[in-house]
Design an enzyme around this catalytic site. Structure first.
Site, PDB file in Angstrom:
ATOM      1  N   TYR A 100      15.660  -6.811  13.785  1.00  0.00           N
ATOM      2  CA  TYR A 100      15.461  -6.467  12.370  1.00  0.00           C
ATOM      3  C   TYR A 100      16.594  -7.013  11.511  1.00  0.00           C
ATOM      4  CZ  TYR A 100      14.707  -3.575   8.199  1.00  0.00           C
ATOM      5  OH  TYR A 100      14.492  -3.149   6.913  1.00  0.00           O
ATOM      6  N   SER A 124       0.799  -1.225   0.000  1.00  0.00           N
ATOM      7  CA  SER A 124       0.000   0.000   0.000  1.00  0.00           C
ATOM      8  C   SER A 124       0.835   1.280   0.000  1.00  0.00           C
ATOM      9  CB  SER A 124      -0.945   0.021   1.207  1.00  0.00           C
ATOM     10  OG  SER A 124      -0.212   0.090   2.418  1.00  0.00           O
ATOM     11  N   ASP A 136      -3.664  -9.131   8.133  1.00  0.00           N
ATOM     12  CA  ASP A 136      -2.665  -9.043   9.207  1.00  0.00           C
ATOM     13  C   ASP A 136      -1.600 -10.094   8.909  1.00  0.00           C
ATOM     14  OD1 ASP A 136      -1.128  -9.076  11.469  1.00  0.00           O
ATOM     15  OD2 ASP A 136      -2.762  -9.559  12.853  1.00  0.00           O
TER      16      ASP A 136
END
Length: 248
Positions: A151, A16, A64
């Site tokens: 990360y 998105s 999700d």
């Protein structure tokens, strides 16, 4: 040489905004049908409408990606809407930074397991089309960082899993590659926010990039579209840094 995706179908998990959106728009501009998912309904619909302006199928669904059933459900919905899949992009990230259960759990679920769930669910369609998979990692995977331990570690695992997938699926003529972007700036993105909430970190990171600037989502998308195209027909199991020499 022009890239033509007419009749081809792309499913983009996390599409998105930013890199995912740029890949979706690039694929649609080249003639392809696109499905994207994300969590925010407003941003998702805005992106879908922009993709649809290219005149091809543009499907969007909320999902999700930390939930395996939700990932599998989205892939099935996208396959139904598009009629198959030639190109799967696993782009979502939790941007986990805290060295605690929350940081590690969110990174593992979204940055790693969503790749497993999405690829496994799309695999029959990818085998049928002899398509390809693109996993989005990060240059953070290549260097230690005390600022965001989960990360970097999980993004390193993404690169390793990409090579494993490439080996597993080569006999089915399904290619799997990975892009490791450097610091990418776009409105509303991490580095756009850091300019305001942590200018010292923003300037230090900018100074570490030999090209002297942050990257743009479209620069990552250009490499993604090459990897999805017939021009990369014998390229698989590769992790390509798109980072302006950041980290070298």
């Amino acid at each position: 040489m022009n890239i033509d995706f007419t009749g081809k179908k792309a499913i983009i998990c996390g599409g998105s905004r930013g890199i995912g959106k740029a890949i979706a728009l690039g694929f649609a501009a080249a003639g392809g049908d696109v499905s994207i998912c994300a969590r925010d309904p407003a941003t998702l619909e805005e992106a879908r409408a922009e993709i649809a302006k290219h005149g091809h199928k543009a499907h969007a669904a909320g999902a999700d990606l930390s939930n395996g059933d939700a990932v599998r459900g989205y892939i099935q919905a996208a396959l139904g809407a598009l009629g198959g899949c030639d190109f799967l992009v696993n782009n979502a990230s939790a941007f986990g930074s805290s060295d605690d259960d929350k940081g590690w759990t969110s990174s593992l679920a979204i940055d790693m397991l969503s790749i497993v769930h999405a690829t496994q669910e799309a695999l029959p369609a990818l085998k049928a089309s002899q398509g390809s998979v693109l996993n989005i990692s990060s240059v953070a995977a290549l260097h230690p960082s005390g600022r965001q331990p989960p990360y970097g570690a999980i993004k390193a695992a993404v690169i390793h899993y990409t090579t494993t997938q490439a080996a597993m699926y080569a006999r089915d003529k399904v290619r799997v590659n990975c892009i490791a972007p450097g610091s990418i700036e776009f409105p509303g993105g991490v580095w756009d926010r850091r300019k305001t909430d942590n200018p010292k970190l923003y300037q230090a990171t900018l100074a570490s990039i030999p090209f002297g600037r942050m990257g743009h989502p479209e620069e990552v998308a250009n490499v993604a579209l090459f990897l999805a195209s017939p021009l990369a027909s014998w390229v698989t199991g590769q992790a390509i840094a798109v980072a302006g020499a950041q980290g070298l």
